[in-house]
Design a protein around this motif. Structure first.
Motif, PDB file in Angstrom:
ATOM      1  N   ALA A 120       0.834  -1.209   0.000  1.00 41.76           N
ATOM      2  CA  ALA A 120       0.000   0.000   0.000  1.00 41.76           C
ATOM      3  C   ALA A 120       0.865   1.255   0.000  1.00 41.76           C
ATOM      4  CB  ALA A 120      -0.914  -0.004   1.219  1.00 41.76           C
ATOM      5  N   ALA A 121       1.934   1.209   0.812  1.00 42.01           N
ATOM      6  CA  ALA A 121       2.805   2.389   0.865  1.00 42.01           C
ATOM      7  C   ALA A 121       3.470   2.614  -0.482  1.00 42.01           C
ATOM      8  CB  ALA A 121       3.854   2.205   1.955  1.00 42.01           C
ATOM      9  N   LEU A 122       3.920   1.540  -1.101  1.00 38.09           N
ATOM     10  CA  LEU A 122       4.584   1.686  -2.394  1.00 38.09           C
ATOM     11  C   LEU A 122       3.599   2.199  -3.456  1.00 38.09           C
ATOM     12  CD1 LEU A 122       7.299   1.385  -3.722  1.00 38.09           C
ATOM     13  CD2 LEU A 122       6.720  -0.947  -4.332  1.00 38.09           C
ATOM     14  N   ALA A 123       2.378   1.664  -3.406  1.00 37.58           N
ATOM     15  CA  ALA A 123       1.361   2.123  -4.363  1.00 37.58           C
ATOM     16  C   ALA A 123       1.096   3.611  -4.164  1.00 37.58           C
ATOM     17  CB  ALA A 123       0.065   1.325  -4.173  1.00 37.58           C
ATOM     18  N   MET A 124       1.073   4.028  -2.902  1.00 39.85           N
ATOM     19  CA  MET A 124       0.842   5.446  -2.621  1.00 39.85           C
ATOM     20  C   MET A 124       2.002   6.291  -3.171  1.00 39.85           C
ATOM     21  SD  MET A 124       0.440   7.268   1.075  1.00 39.85           S
ATOM     22  CE  MET A 124       2.157   7.155   1.543  1.00 39.85           C
ATOM     23  N   LEU A 125       3.228   5.835  -2.949  1.00 40.94           N
ATOM     24  CA  LEU A 125       4.386   6.590  -3.434  1.00 40.94           C
ATOM     25  C   LEU A 125       4.374   6.654  -4.966  1.00 40.94           C
ATOM     26  CD1 LEU A 125       7.307   5.419  -1.094  1.00 40.94           C
ATOM     27  CD2 LEU A 125       5.668   7.264  -0.763  1.00 40.94           C
ATOM     28  N   GLN A 126       3.875   5.576  -5.581  1.00 42.37           N
ATOM     29  CA  GLN A 126       3.851   5.576  -7.050  1.00 42.37           C
ATOM     30  C   GLN A 126       2.718   6.439  -7.604  1.00 42.37           C
ATOM     31  OE1 GLN A 126       4.462   1.172  -8.008  1.00 42.37           O
ATOM     32  NE2 GLN A 126       5.840   2.232  -9.410  1.00 42.37           N
ATOM     33  N   ALA A 127       1.682   6.643  -6.791  1.00 40.37           N
ATOM     34  CA  ALA A 127       0.548   7.448  -7.256  1.00 40.37           C
ATOM     35  C   ALA A 127       0.824   8.943  -7.087  1.00 40.37           C
ATOM     36  CB  ALA A 127      -0.708   7.079  -6.478  1.00 40.37           C
ATOM     37  N   TYR A 128       1.746   9.265  -6.195  1.00 42.69           N
ATOM     38  CA  TYR A 128       2.015  10.673  -5.889  1.00 42.69           C
ATOM     39  C   TYR A 128       2.831  11.315  -7.015  1.00 42.69           C
ATOM     40  CZ  TYR A 128       3.707  14.678  -3.180  1.00 42.69           C
ATOM     41  OH  TYR A 128       4.014  15.938  -2.745  1.00 42.69           O
ATOM     42  N   ASP A 129       2.657  12.636  -7.165  1.00 46.54           N
ATOM     43  CA  ASP A 129       3.288  13.315  -8.306  1.00 46.54           C
ATOM     44  C   ASP A 129       4.732  13.798  -8.075  1.00 46.54           C
ATOM     45  OD1 ASP A 129       1.834  13.088 -10.523  1.00 46.54           O
ATOM     46  OD2 ASP A 129       0.831  15.033 -10.401  1.00 46.54           O
ATOM     47  N   TRP A 130       5.211  13.827  -6.868  1.00 51.17           N
ATOM     48  CA  TRP A 130       6.584  14.212  -6.524  1.00 51.17           C
ATOM     49  C   TRP A 130       7.034  15.510  -7.185  1.00 51.17           C
ATOM     50  CZ3 TRP A 130       7.980  11.847  -2.376  1.00 51.17           C
ATOM     51  CH2 TRP A 130       7.497  10.577  -2.122  1.00 51.17           C
ATOM     52  N   PRO A 131       6.423  16.629  -6.786  1.00 55.34           N
ATOM     53  CA  PRO A 131       6.854  17.901  -7.372  1.00 55.34           C
ATOM     54  C   PRO A 131       8.328  18.207  -7.093  1.00 55.34           C
ATOM     55  CG  PRO A 131       5.378  18.269  -5.504  1.00 55.34           C
ATOM     56  CD  PRO A 131       5.330  16.807  -5.819  1.00 55.34           C
ATOM     57  N   GLY A 132       8.857  17.689  -5.975  1.00 54.03           N
ATOM     58  CA  GLY A 132      10.282  17.915  -5.672  1.00 54.03           C
ATOM     59  C   GLY A 132      11.145  16.768  -6.181  1.00 54.03           C
ATOM     60  N   ASN A 133      10.538  15.880  -6.970  1.00 48.14           N
ATOM     61  CA  ASN A 133      11.244  14.792  -7.651  1.00 48.14           C
ATOM     62  C   ASN A 133      12.048  13.897  -6.715  1.00 48.14           C
ATOM     63  OD1 ASN A 133      10.505  15.125 -10.548  1.00 48.14           O
ATOM     64  ND2 ASN A 133      11.134  17.214 -10.059  1.00 48.14           N
ATOM     65  N   ILE A 134      13.223  13.442  -7.202  1.00 47.65           N
ATOM     66  CA  ILE A 134      13.934  12.397  -6.457  1.00 47.65           C
ATOM     67  C   ILE A 134      14.430  12.907  -5.107  1.00 47.65           C
ATOM     68  CG2 ILE A 134      15.852  10.753  -6.573  1.00 47.65           C
ATOM     69  CD1 ILE A 134      15.369  10.686  -9.546  1.00 47.65           C
ATOM     70  N   ARG A 135      14.768  14.199  -5.058  1.00 47.89           N
ATOM     71  CA  ARG A 135      15.220  14.737  -3.769  1.00 47.89           C
ATOM     72  C   ARG A 135      14.111  14.601  -2.726  1.00 47.89           C
ATOM     73  NH1 ARG A 135      16.654  19.359  -5.140  1.00 47.89           N
ATOM     74  NH2 ARG A 135      18.881  19.004  -5.282  1.00 47.89           N
ATOM     75  N   GLN A 136      12.888  14.882  -3.143  1.00 53.41           N
ATOM     76  CA  GLN A 136      11.764  14.792  -2.203  1.00 53.41           C
ATOM     77  C   GLN A 136      11.519  13.340  -1.799  1.00 53.41           C
ATOM     78  OE1 GLN A 136       7.989  16.051  -3.783  1.00 53.41           O
ATOM     79  NE2 GLN A 136       7.042  16.189  -1.762  1.00 53.41           N
ATOM     80  N   LEU A 137      11.634  12.429  -2.772  1.00 49.35           N
ATOM     81  CA  LEU A 137      11.450  11.004  -2.462  1.00 49.35           C
ATOM     82  C   LEU A 137      12.545  10.537  -1.494  1.00 49.35           C
ATOM     83  CD1 LEU A 137      10.073   8.225  -3.039  1.00 49.35           C
ATOM     84  CD2 LEU A 137      11.673   7.935  -4.916  1.00 49.35           C
ATOM     85  N   GLU A 138      13.763  10.967  -1.763  1.00 53.00           N
ATOM     86  CA  GLU A 138      14.892  10.586  -0.911  1.00 53.00           C
ATOM     87  C   GLU A 138      14.639  11.049   0.530  1.00 53.00           C
ATOM     88  OE1 GLU A 138      18.613  12.295  -2.211  1.00 53.00           O
ATOM     89  OE2 GLU A 138      19.770  10.888  -1.009  1.00 53.00           O
ATOM     90  N   ASN A 139      14.212  12.312   0.678  1.00 49.34           N
ATOM     91  CA  ASN A 139      13.940  12.842   2.021  1.00 49.34           C
ATOM     92  C   ASN A 139      12.815  12.066   2.693  1.00 49.34           C
ATOM     93  OD1 ASN A 139      15.871  14.773   1.838  1.00 49.34           O
ATOM     94  ND2 ASN A 139      14.499  16.397   1.198  1.00 49.34           N
ATOM     95  N   ALA A 140      11.767  11.753   1.924  1.00 48.74           N
ATOM     96  CA  ALA A 140      10.609  11.063   2.500  1.00 48.74           C
ATOM     97  C   ALA A 140      10.999   9.659   2.969  1.00 48.74           C
ATOM     98  CB  ALA A 140       9.483  10.996   1.473  1.00 48.74           C
ATOM     99  N   VAL A 141      11.769   8.943   2.161  1.00 47.81           N
ATOM    100  CA  VAL A 141      12.155   7.569   2.521  1.00 47.81           C
ATOM    101  C   VAL A 141      13.125   7.585   3.703  1.00 47.81           C
ATOM    102  CG1 VAL A 141      13.339   5.475   1.720  1.00 47.81           C
ATOM    103  CG2 VAL A 141      11.765   6.680   0.195  1.00 47.81           C
ATOM    104  N   PHE A 142      13.989   8.547   3.668  1.00 53.38           N
ATOM    105  CA  PHE A 142      14.971   8.693   4.734  1.00 53.38           C
ATOM    106  C   PHE A 142      14.270   8.892   6.078  1.00 53.38           C
ATOM    107  CE2 PHE A 142      18.233  10.836   7.138  1.00 53.38           C
ATOM    108  CZ  PHE A 142      19.367  10.162   6.758  1.00 53.38           C
TER     109      PHE A 142
END
Ligand SMILES: Nc1ncnc2c1ncn2[C@@H]1O[C@H](COP(=O)(O)OP(=O)(O)OP(=O)(O)O)[C@@H](O)[C@H]1O
Length: 514
Positions: free
Chosen positions: A350-372
């Motif tokens: 579910a978490a992965l599906a949510m991350l894949q559905a999100y648009d990530w306006p801050g791109n990989i940096r934002q994903l990196e911060n969120a996962v971290f």
């Protein structure tokens, strides 16, 4: 866990309130009454050992977003808790996109503040360790270090590898946080210049009056404050690579000098009598549309053609969602503790599906911060949607997370999800052979959220903004139709677009709400 907390707020009452709360929690408080003073406390000669920053977003002069940007440019990685009077989703997005760790709405309750500081301190402690470990890898990045399995990035890698074999100037375009610098470093690391200097300049982060001297150097005494001779970034990068980030922010008068440096391989230090010859490989990057800047008279056409000899466009993360599981795994691995018993087992479907559905306006940096953040704060052994509260707040209501609560049946090649370290395949270090990609969720189109992340009714302005964006999307940018369907005149629609900073061409927000 206690630490030194920097409070940046122009409002003396607010400052005192937070200071009292922070001290009561057992931390040391350091205060700054402006964005500039805050930066000064974090960087430069007056820098103090700060573990966490509590930052007001709306301030005269350098505002909160400006401080976040400057921190990133200067490589200051202290976690920042942003506070603002507005709780709109756009404000959260904007702050998170610029690297904020957490977000509290004024007046923040002591419990909320204490929990947020506690989390930030935990993350800060782990981050220091991660930085130390990753630095050991050395500076030579190559294209193998780019985590990607998406066709959209194949072209980037192919172009980058080709460019590495020559000295041709490269222009890397793409939104903020997509990995432009990483591509530039991979070009350098795959070229003959790999053991030579790689010098980065963020043109957008330097005050206009200093750009020239920072790039081309200056003689001692050439202007007030020039107490020492300075060689400049071009000379520092001699024989190596000069990476000019945010090239679109360069003032026009400096563009003339840059053109000469690129054309003739010579620079004129400020106040110097002679020119200096330099041999550099130039890589520029921008998140702006440089051609549009040329059309608007903000960027010199001759310089544009000099820099844009070999353009590479790095696509936004939302256009390569297939990369998300691999990136999540990579970032989880990066923060994983050495002790295998303390490691996470993976991420829930579910978490992965949510991350894949999100648009990530801050791109990989934002994903990196969120996962971290999620990895450090996770109390269970699997990352769940609970560990991504900010993302959840934005996706909730548009994605049915319950439909994805079941564990994923198979792992991606090279990636174990919810089963890392379990089962024969993982034990052998061999990934499952069958590729069963997690179901991709599309947001339910036509749904607007009524409640905010705290369960309160959202402000009308936020809902209106979202409704307008949805309508633009739905009617493919046909503004007459959008206005008609929304029941407003075209001029009212355009006024609202301007108010919200929405680009009528794309329906996206250009201006950052604060
Ligand atoms: N393909 C990738 N694989 C692994 N990490 C990545 C990848 N792309 C980006 N990153 C990481 O994401 C972060 C942002 O990347 P980077 O700084 O290169 O982006 P950028 O486009 O230059 O951003 P900006 O425009 O804001 O300067 C970095 O920590 C980088 O290491």
């Amino acid at each position: 866990m206690t630490g030194s907390i920097l409070i940046v707020d122009d409002d003396p009452v607010q400052r005192r309130l937070i200071e009292a709360a922070v001290t009561k929690f057992g931390h040391t408080a350091v205060v700054a009454d402006s964005g500039e003073a805050g930066l000064d406390a974090l960087d430069g000669p007056n820098a103090r050992d700060v573990s966490v920053v509590i930052l007001d977003l709306v301030m005269p002069g350098l505002d909160g977003i400006g401080v976040l940007k400057a921190m990133r440019e200067r490589g200051i990685h202290v976690p920042v808790i942003v506070q603002t009077a507005q709780g709109g989703i756009e404000t959260v997005v904007s702050a998170m996109r610029h690297g904020a760790f957490d977000f509290v709405v004024k007046p923040a309750s002591p419990d909320r503040l204490q929990a947020s500081i506690g989390n930030a301190l935990k993350v800060e402690a782990v981050e220091g360790e991660v930085k130390r470990t990753s630095r050991r890898r050395g500076d030579h990045l190559t294209f193998k270090d780019l985590i990607t399995h998406s066709p959209a990035m194949d072209r980037v890698i192919r172009l980058g590898q080709k460019a590495a074999a020559s000295n041709i100037p490269i222009l890397i375009e793409g939104e903020s946080g997509v990995g432009k610098e990483l591509v530039a470093r991979a070009v350098q690391g795959s070229s003959d210049r790999r053991s030579k200097p790689f010098v980065t300049v963020n043109c957008g982060a330097i005050p206009d009056n200093l750009v020239e001297s920072i790039l081309f150097g200056h003689e001692k005494g050439s202007f007030t404050g020039a107490t020492e001779k300075h060689s400049g970034k071009f000379v520092e990068a001699h024989s190596g690579t000069l990476f000019l980030d945010e090239i679109g922010d360069l003032p026009l008068d400096v563009q003339v000098k840059l053109l000469r440096a690129v054309q003739d391989g010579e620079v004129d230090p400020v106040g110097g009598r002679s020119t200096v010859r330099v041999d550099i490989r130039l890589i520029s990057a921008t998140h702006r549309n440089l051609l549009q800047q040329v059309k608007d008279g903000k960027f010199r056409e001759d310089l544009f053609y000099r820099l844009n000899v070999y353009p590479i466009f790095v696509p936004p993360l939302r256009d390569r969602r297939d990369d998300i599981p691999y990136l999540v795994d990579h970032f989880m691995e990066k923060v994983a503790p050495a002790d295998p018993r303390r490691r996470l087992n993976g991420i829930s479907a579910a978490a992965l599906a949510m991350l894949q559905a999100y648009d990530w306006p801050g791109n990989i940096r934002q994903l990196e911060n969120a996962v971290f953040r999620a990895s450090v704060l996770c109390e269970g052994d699997v990352l769940t949607v609970e560990e991504f509260p900010q993302i959840r707040a934005q996706v909730d209501g548009t994605v049915n997370l319950d439909a994805h609560s079941a564990p994923l049946p198979h792992a991606l090649p090279g990636l174990a999800i919810e089963s890392r370290g379990q089962g024969p395949a993982a034990e052998d270090g061999i990934a499952a052979t069958e590729f069963d990609a997690p179901a991709r969720l599309q947001p339910r189109f036509g749904t607007l959220r009524a409640l905010d992340e705290r369960g309160n009714v959202r402000a009308l302005a936020d809902v209106e903004l979202e409704m307008i964006k949805l309508a633009i999307d739905h009617y493919n940018g046909q503004m007459s139709e959008v206005a008609r369907r929304l029941g407003i005149g075209r001029s009212t629609l355009y006024r609202k677009l301007k108010e919200y900073g929405i680009d009528p061409e794309t329906g996206r927000i250009d201006r950052l709400a604060s």
